[in-house]
Motif scaffolding. Structure first.
Motif, mmCIF file in Angstrom:
data_model
loop_
_atom_site.group_PDB
_atom_site.id
_atom_site.type_symbol
_atom_site.label_atom_id
_atom_site.label_comp_id
_atom_site.label_asym_id
_atom_site.label_seq_id
_atom_site.Cartn_x
_atom_site.Cartn_y
_atom_site.Cartn_z
ATOM 1 N N LYS A 249 -110.817 32.396 -74.333
ATOM 2 C CA LYS A 249 -112.117 31.947 -73.857
ATOM 3 C C LYS A 249 -112.247 30.440 -73.862
ATOM 4 C CE LYS A 249 -115.363 33.237 -72.972
ATOM 5 N NZ LYS A 249 -116.793 33.406 -73.018
ATOM 6 N N LEU B 162 -118.220 19.673 -59.479
ATOM 7 C CA LEU B 162 -119.314 20.034 -58.573
ATOM 8 C C LEU B 162 -120.281 18.868 -58.382
ATOM 9 C CD1 LEU B 162 -120.397 23.660 -59.558
ATOM 10 C CD2 LEU B 162 -119.199 22.921 -57.498
ATOM 11 N N ALA C 127 -109.880 31.176 -62.423
ATOM 12 C CA ALA C 127 -110.083 32.416 -61.674
ATOM 13 C C ALA C 127 -109.145 33.521 -62.177
ATOM 14 C CB ALA C 127 -109.869 32.177 -60.180
ATOM 15 N N GLY D 51 -117.693 38.202 -63.631
ATOM 16 C CA GLY D 51 -116.494 38.528 -62.870
ATOM 17 C C GLY D 51 -116.794 38.677 -61.388
ATOM 18 N N ILE E 148 -117.417 33.517 -55.567
ATOM 19 C CA ILE E 148 -117.142 32.083 -55.451
ATOM 20 C C ILE E 148 -115.708 31.858 -54.973
ATOM 21 C CG2 ILE E 148 -117.083 29.876 -56.686
ATOM 22 C CD1 ILE E 148 -119.063 31.083 -58.698
ATOM 23 N N GLY F 6 -123.116 30.490 -67.315
ATOM 24 C CA GLY F 6 -121.872 29.836 -67.709
ATOM 25 C C GLY F 6 -122.036 28.501 -68.415
ATOM 26 N N SER G 289 -123.036 28.920 -71.976
ATOM 27 C CA SER G 289 -122.034 29.810 -72.561
ATOM 28 C C SER G 289 -120.776 29.046 -72.957
ATOM 29 C CB SER G 289 -121.704 30.904 -71.552
ATOM 30 O OG SER G 289 -120.665 31.714 -72.019
#
Ligand code: HEM
Ligand code: FES
Lengths: 256, 227
Positions: B15, B29, B76, B110, B116, B180, B183
């Protein structure tokens, strides 16, 4: 009250289970959920049918033995243990679906009973401290801030029921393990095995086949003891620090 | 080295990779958006083309860009593997009633990520690959010849299904980040009463503002609005 119960029945670990529907016409709103099943089991026994197997022990909300996944939530609609859940939380005529905890690390033993010894093995891997024998140490001889002691105590209230695993979409045991790591990591008495504890308990958790944490926090929402996900962040810190800085311990076999 | 492999193959270590690559993608981004907003300038694409040319030829930026590709792939592939592994942890028999005591986005990272990813493939094929390997026409600004990426973008942003796909995928990105952003901090163990409100506020704001700002560009270009 009259209710319809859809209960998971499964003969043993290796047989295929299925839902069975029971009409239960003798329910008092003051019964606990477990008492409601007791009454149904009496009826089943009189009819010569196999009673529904489920786990329970103290029935006081302290032992963590009761389980049951009721209408999509571990321990049912309230944030308590199933033994402390009463039928007044349901409505007359309601259909209630009861399933066992679902996790590959918690195989079904029979009906609603699952094998939670994976938690015991995680505890045995590192959930302890060493205390020297000898004279009884003075109470309060080790200074500790009240806030920290409270936080350790809050983590220690985990009863290991497994509701966190049952609620989590990944069947992750992070809330349980992190509570057990935290209760000692916060206390002076827990410092000796601190790094080793985090490493070993996480390794055992992974070996048992629990999933990873995706931080959905369903565990915190369902925990009957209100264990906080801040413990999970603490365990992440404890584990990474331990892995990056501990001495690697190589154990070699002795006698056998 | 065994400890290092143990660390990154543990459920917690896996993780960490998601969180670190995720945070890098968040920074990316922000930069990407700043560049894209120049598409809305009322100068027939001049500032956007000059900016794209600079980004495409600056060696440092090209290096970061390669790293960015690697991180997207890593994020991904790792994300999909984690999702499959986590699903297996439930065991052979699932629940008749899945638990819903958590935020929807957090349970569907997921699926959102896969949306995306599909978007990224189309996006890279039509824009990145065209700018780098395609045969787009050029424009000359102040004596310098640069690729006319603007016309290519303007072409696609006039196609209805393309604009719709773009907007839908930005919504997916918004939900992905809604969960996210904060997280990732929790995963790294950065959870503290003093800072949680800031992390949550910045995360939620980012998750709303950035995807909307991205989505506004094709919508405005489709409608012919510029500033
Ligand atoms: C620019 C695009 C993206 C950004 C900014 C981004 C960002 C993030 C962040 C910050 C997280 C949280 C990490 C954590 O909880 O520790 C995350 C998780 C995740 N992402 Fe992405 N992501 C992007 C694209 C993708 C793509 C293309 C996929 C492809 C499948 C994907 C799949 C996932 C999955 C499955 C998770 C959950 C992992 C877990 O918690 O176990 N993401 N993402
Ligand atoms: S039976 Fe002990 S907690 Fe429910």
């Amino acid at each position: 009250m009259k209710i319809t119960l859809k209960v998971w029945r499964q003969k043993d670990t290796n047989s295929k289970g299925a839902f069975k529907t029971y009409q239960h016409d003798h329910v008092s709103p003051d019964m606990s959920f477990l008492e409601m099943i007791d009454v149904l089991n009496e009826e089943l026994t009189h009819k010569g049918e196999e009673p529904i197997a489920f786990d329970h022990d103290c029935r006081e909300g302290i032992c963590g033995m009761c389980s049951l996944y009721i209408n999509g939530r571990p321990h049912g609609p309230l944030q308590t243990t199933t033994c402390q859940l009463h039928m007044r939380s349901f409505t007359d005529g309601q259909t209630i679906t009861v399933e066992p905890w679902r996790a590959s690390a918690f195989p079904v033993v029979k009906d609603l009973v699952v094998d939670r010894t994976a938690f015991d093995r995680i505890q045995q891997a590192g959930g302890y401290i060493n205390v020297n024998t000898g004279g009884v140490p003075d109470a309060n001889v080790i200074p500790i801030a009240k806030k920290i002691a409270d936080e350790a105590f809050d983590a220690a209230t985990c009863i290991g029921c497994g509701a966190c695993v049952a609620a989590c979409k990944n069947a992750s045991a992070m809330l349980f393990v992190s509570a057990k790591v935290s209760q000692f990591a916060l206390l002076p008495q827990g410092q000796v095995e601190r790094k080793e504890r985090a490493e070993k308990m996480v390794a055992q958790m992974d070996a048992e086949g629990f999933g990873s944490c995706t931080n959905t926090y369903a565990c915190e929402a369902e925990c009957p003891k209100g264990i906080k996900v801040t413990n999970i962040a603490r365990m992440n810190r404890e584990y990474f620090t331990a892995m990056l800085s501990s001495y690697q311990i190589e154990t070699k076999g002795g006698g056998d | 080295m065994k400890w290092f492999l143990d660390l990154f193959s543990s459920s917690l270590g896996r993780k960490v990779l998601m969180a670190l690559t995720g945070i890098f993608l968040i920074l990316f981004l922000a930069v990407h958006l700043a560049g894209n907003l120049q598409l809305l300038k009322d100068d027939a694409g001049k500032s956007f083309n000059i900016y794209a040319d600079f980004m495409g030829h600056n060696p440092l930026i090209q290096l970061v860009s390669k790293g960015n590709f690697a991180f997207i792939l890593l994020h991904a592939i790792w994300g999909i593997m984690l999702t499959i592994k986590n699903r297996k942890a439930r065991g052979p028999q699932g629940y008749a009633n899945p638990n819903k005591s958590s935020v929807w986005a957090s349970r569907n990272m997921g699926i959102l990520g896969t949306l995306i990813l599909i978007f990224l493939v189309i996006h890279l094929k039509d824009f990145y690959a065209q700018a780098h390997f395609g045969s787009l026409s050029t424009q000359v600004y102040e004596g310098k010849e640069v690729t006319d990426l603007y016309t290519q973008v303007a072409y696609w942003f006039n196609v209805e299904w393309y604009v719709s796909l773009y907007v839908i995928c930005m919504a997916a990105l918004g939900f992905h980040l809604w969960h996210g952003f904060a997280s990732a901090f929790q995963t790294l163990g950065l959870n503290h009463m003093k800072y949680n409100p800031v992390i949550n506020f910045v995360g939620k704001t980012f998750a709303v503002v950035v995807p909307i700002a991205f989505a506004i560009i094709p919508i405005f270009m489709y409608l012919g609005i510029s500033f």
